[in-house]
Design an enzyme around this catalytic site. Structure first.
Site, PDB file in Angstrom:
ATOM      1  CD  GLU A   1     -12.532  -1.291   7.909  1.00 40.36           C
ATOM      2  OE1 GLU A   1     -12.719  -0.069   7.927  1.00 40.36           O
ATOM      3  OE2 GLU A   1     -11.408  -1.807   8.025  1.00 40.36           O
TER       4      GLU A   1
ATOM      5  N   GLY B   1      -7.128   5.331  10.272  1.00 39.83           N
ATOM      6  CA  GLY B   1      -8.529   5.292  10.692  1.00 39.83           C
ATOM      7  C   GLY B   1      -9.420   4.974   9.514  1.00 39.83           C
TER       8      GLY B   1
ATOM      9  CE  LYS C   1      -7.656  13.143  17.302  1.00 38.51           C
ATOM     10  NZ  LYS C   1      -8.415  12.430  18.341  1.00 38.51           N
TER      11      LYS C   1
ATOM     12  CB  THR D   1     -11.739  10.086   9.255  1.00 35.29           C
ATOM     13  OG1 THR D   1     -12.937   9.691   9.910  1.00 35.29           O
ATOM     14  CG2 THR D   1     -11.108  11.219  10.021  1.00 35.29           C
ATOM     15  N   GLY D   2     -10.265   9.752   6.386  1.00 37.04           N
ATOM     16  CA  GLY D   2      -9.090   9.932   5.520  1.00 37.04           C
ATOM     17  C   GLY D   2      -9.358  10.954   4.418  1.00 37.04           C
TER      18      GLY D   2
ATOM     19  CD  GLU E   1      -0.975   2.398   6.384  1.00 41.31           C
ATOM     20  OE1 GLU E   1      -1.806   1.517   6.055  1.00 41.31           O
ATOM     21  OE2 GLU E   1       0.182   2.423   5.948  1.00 41.31           O
TER      22      GLU E   1
ATOM     23  CB  CYS F   1      -6.979  -1.589   9.101  1.00 42.42           C
ATOM     24  SG  CYS F   1      -5.350  -1.891   9.741  1.00 42.42           S
TER      25      CYS F   1
HETATM   26  P1  NAP Z   1     -12.066   7.572  12.637  1.00 39.58           P
HETATM   27  O1  NAP Z   1     -13.172   8.502  12.835  1.00 39.58           O
HETATM   28  O2  NAP Z   1     -11.430   7.562  11.323  1.00 39.58           O
HETATM   29  O3  NAP Z   1     -11.006   7.846  13.816  1.00 39.58           O
HETATM   30  C1  NAP Z   1      -9.591   7.713  13.698  1.00 39.58           C
HETATM   31  C2  NAP Z   1      -8.917   8.941  14.254  1.00 39.58           C
HETATM   32  O4  NAP Z   1      -9.284  10.100  13.498  1.00 39.58           O
HETATM   33  C3  NAP Z   1      -9.299   9.279  15.691  1.00 39.58           C
HETATM   34  O5  NAP Z   1      -8.184   9.826  16.360  1.00 39.58           O
HETATM   35  C4  NAP Z   1     -10.354  10.327  15.499  1.00 39.58           C
HETATM   36  O6  NAP Z   1     -10.552  11.147  16.605  1.00 39.58           O
HETATM   37  C5  NAP Z   1      -9.798  11.097  14.345  1.00 39.58           C
HETATM   38  N1  NAP Z   1     -10.789  11.871  13.619  1.00 39.58           N
HETATM   39  C6  NAP Z   1     -12.116  11.618  13.475  1.00 39.58           C
HETATM   40  N2  NAP Z   1     -12.701  12.557  12.718  1.00 39.58           N
HETATM   41  C7  NAP Z   1     -11.736  13.437  12.384  1.00 39.58           C
HETATM   42  C8  NAP Z   1     -11.719  14.622  11.616  1.00 39.58           C
HETATM   43  N3  NAP Z   1     -12.815  15.090  11.027  1.00 39.58           N
HETATM   44  N4  NAP Z   1     -10.554  15.272  11.479  1.00 39.58           N
HETATM   45  C9  NAP Z   1      -9.425  14.816  12.044  1.00 39.58           C
HETATM   46  N5  NAP Z   1      -9.373  13.701  12.782  1.00 39.58           N
HETATM   47  C10 NAP Z   1     -10.514  13.009  12.943  1.00 39.58           C
HETATM   48  O7  NAP Z   1     -12.524   6.143  12.945  1.00 39.58           O
HETATM   49  P2  NAP Z   1     -13.663   5.771  13.996  1.00 39.58           P
HETATM   50  O8  NAP Z   1     -14.874   6.633  13.809  1.00 39.58           O
HETATM   51  O9  NAP Z   1     -13.059   5.745  15.316  1.00 39.58           O
HETATM   52  O10 NAP Z   1     -14.044   4.350  13.515  1.00 39.58           O
HETATM   53  C11 NAP Z   1     -14.937   4.210  12.420  1.00 39.58           C
HETATM   54  C12 NAP Z   1     -14.395   3.250  11.454  1.00 39.58           C
HETATM   55  O11 NAP Z   1     -13.032   3.542  11.104  1.00 39.58           O
HETATM   56  C13 NAP Z   1     -14.289   1.847  11.959  1.00 39.58           C
HETATM   57  O12 NAP Z   1     -15.500   1.215  12.054  1.00 39.58           O
HETATM   58  C14 NAP Z   1     -13.366   1.269  10.930  1.00 39.58           C
HETATM   59  O13 NAP Z   1     -14.047   0.995   9.750  1.00 39.58           O
HETATM   60  C15 NAP Z   1     -12.386   2.374  10.699  1.00 39.58           C
HETATM   61  N6  NAP Z   1     -11.126   2.221  11.434  1.00 39.58           N
HETATM   62  C16 NAP Z   1     -10.043   1.764  10.750  1.00 39.58           C
HETATM   63  C17 NAP Z   1      -8.832   1.624  11.387  1.00 39.58           C
HETATM   64  C18 NAP Z   1      -7.626   1.136  10.664  1.00 39.58           C
HETATM   65  O14 NAP Z   1      -6.617   0.817  11.281  1.00 39.58           O
HETATM   66  N7  NAP Z   1      -7.638   1.063   9.358  1.00 39.58           N
HETATM   67  C19 NAP Z   1      -8.719   1.942  12.729  1.00 39.58           C
HETATM   68  C20 NAP Z   1      -9.844   2.436  13.419  1.00 39.58           C
HETATM   69  C21 NAP Z   1     -11.027   2.581  12.738  1.00 39.58           C
HETATM   70  P3  NAP Z   1     -11.791  10.823  17.591  1.00 39.58           P
HETATM   71  O15 NAP Z   1     -11.477   9.555  18.209  1.00 39.58           O
HETATM   72  O16 NAP Z   1     -11.777  11.958  18.515  1.00 39.58           O
HETATM   73  O17 NAP Z   1     -13.012  10.772  16.714  1.00 39.58           O
END
Ligand code: NAP
Ligand code: MG
Length: 499
Positions: free
Chosen positions: A396, A239, A186, A243-244, A261, A295
């Protein structure tokens, strides 16, 4: 079916289907989501919006595919050759895939080509590993043969972020396939396009139907439905830390293993004896590549007091000279932030930094001249004199914002470096072997890079301490994330002769 022109000159927004059970399908609800180009905020594509119904269907397909003779009993070297074929198709299509990634995520075309090369190298690495996933034999008492089997986990769900859309998806998908699992991917809602292309590539490479599926939809609905299903044997998530934590909750009732991660707030530490020119380049690359949405971004620069002024003026000169613009223009050195909401989030942190009393050295505003006004551009930003517990020092930001800290001596540097809830990456700049290796041992992070930043390879383990995650991607270490060990004991005592 093509949608009406998107306003991108002669580009037409493409209407994608998702890849479920070896077929290209719409969501049952018929709902679709628009996908934007963050450089212009015009629509470049639309994708199906799947939910719990599609999650259930995909899991049923993946659970059945795990046990089909076609996949379960496939010669592992044949699995490897399919992965190798995926790598070569990705190389053939590199420029087209890179352009899609640039249009969808905003990153520069040069960065996007680099991502595609990395994806191909990742598939090649795991292609070679597919027939080298071995068990052991164990000496035990008595007349017994004791050995282990390393088996695939089964159905694996991969939830990917938007910052390196295809690269971070493939980083977990490739080892999972190499080990004989089935995969449901996904992608992030805002960057689904290249993941869908991976479905096409896998199909072309001869991966059996149902072994890899790509479903599009929101994390809180589709992602949740996938991660909480008891038929899922592992969840690989990349992510945010928040969310983790949710993913762990979904997985807990089923005791499903998770690989997480998550984020970082990585220190890039420059000692007094470092090569200042090289360190400056590493600092700039470490925070302004990918518009800081990494990240492993070196978002905290720690610099020895004696070279603070020299280094900071060089870094600031280089940062303010970066050409910010549309990633598809090959002169661009930094693209937009991936979404309007992420840009707003970054700008909020910038305002907080100013309010909390840090010194703004450069940037600190949107880049919005002319055409840039339509996109999500933020100027490369540097804050000096940041308090250790300031919001911008701890959280972050995930954007092009560098925070700078001065240190007095080695211990002070280590204290500041480890003063964080995260522990993903770190950089050390020094010409002293003693300083380098002592720092490598003392920093609480999964990765330490000496005299360059950042660096990783498909063959090296990638994982974090503290809130940066659980488990490892890449390298041999990832095999453990996608396999389990079974122990077999065989009584080989000769039958007792009847008296
Ligand atoms: P995120 O919410 O953690 O999104 C990452 C993935 O998780 C996306 O596919 C997202 O889907 C999915 N997701 C979101 N909520 C979920 C849930 N409740 N259950 C299952 N899957 C879920 O990250 P983001 O909101 O896009 O970004 C916010 C912050 O995350 C960034 O500002 C950054 O701090 C961090 N981030 C870290 C990394 C990394 O590589 N470490 C990468 C991206 C973001 P949707 O896209 O549909 O929400
Ligand atoms: Mg389970």
């Amino acid at each position: 079916m093509a949608l009406p022109p998107s306003g991108l000159g002669d580009t037409v927004a493409e209407s994608y289907k998702m890849y479920l059970g070896g077929k290209w399908v719409e969501a049952e609800s018929g709902k679709r989501t628009d996908v934007l180009n963050p450089a212009t905020n015009t629509t470049i594509a639309s994708v199906p919006e799947a939910g719990p119904v599609e999650a259930k269907n995909a899991i049923a397909v993946a659970a059945a595919a795990v046990d089909t003779p076609e996949w379960r009993d496939m010669d592992p070297s044949r699995r490897g050759s399919i992965l190798s074929k995926i790598a070569s198709i990705i190389r053939e299509q590199r420029d087209a895939l890179a352009l899609l990634e640039t249009q969808n995520n905003g990153k520069t075309i040069k960065e996007a080509k680099g991502d595609m090369n990395y994806v191909a190298r990742t598939f090649d690495y795991y292609a070679g590993l597919a027939d080298k996933i071995e068990g052991t034999t164990i000496p035990v008492p008595g007349a017994r043969l004791n050995y282990t089997l390393r088996e695939p986990l089964g159905v694996t769900v991969h939830i990917a972020p938007w910052n390196y859309p295809l690269l971070l998806a493939c980083r977990s998908v490739a080892p999972a396939l190499a080990a004989g699992n089935t995969v449901i991917l996904k992608p992030a809602s805002i960057t689904p396009v290249t993941a869908l292309k991976l479905g096409e590539v896998a199909e072309k490479a001869g991966l059996p139907a149902g072994v890899l599926q790509v479903v599009t939809g929101s994390g809180s609905v589709l992602g949740k439905a996938l991660a909480s299903d008891p038929r899922v044997d592992a969840v690989a998530f990349t992510g945010s830390a928040d969310t983790g934590r949710e993913i762990m909750k979904y997985a807990a009732p089923n005791v499903t293993p998770v690989t997480l991660e998550l984020g970082g707030k990585s220190p890039n530490i420059v000692f007094a004896d470092a090569d200042v020119k090289a360190a400056s380049r590493g600092v700039v690359t470490g925070i302004f590549s990918n518009a800081g949405q990494m990240c492993w971004a070196g978002s905290r620069l720690l610099v020895h007091g004696s070279i603070h002024e020299t280094l900071l003026s060089e870094v600031s000169r280089m940062a303010s000279a970066l050409k910010v613009g549309n990633g598809s223009d090959d002169k661009t050195e930094m693209g937009p932030v991936a979404s309007r909401s992420q840009m707003e989030r970054v700008m909020k942190y910038v305002e907080t930094g100013k309010k909390e009393g840090a010194t703004l050295v450069t940037g600190g505003e949107r880049a919005a001249e002319g055409e840039l006004a339509k996109g999500n551009f933020v100027k490369p930003t540097i804050f000096d004199g940041v308090a250790l517990d300031a919001t911008i020092a701890r959280e972050e930001i995930f954007g092009p914002v560098l925070t700078v800290f001065k240190f007095k001596d080695f211990d002070d540097a280590m204290r500041i470096a480890n003063h964080t809830d995260f522990g993903l990456f770190s950089g050390v700049w020094t010409n002293s072997l003693v300083t380098a290796h002592t720092a490598a041992a003392r920093i609480k992070a999964g990765m330490v890079s000496i005299n360059e930043y950042p660096i990783t390879f498909p063959q090296t383990p990638f994982g974090g301490y503290k809130d940066s995650g659980i488990g490892y991607e890449q390298g041999l270490a990832a095999v453990a994330s996608y396999t389990r060990v079974k122990n077999v004991s065989v009584n080989i005592a000769p039958p007792k002769k009847a008296k």
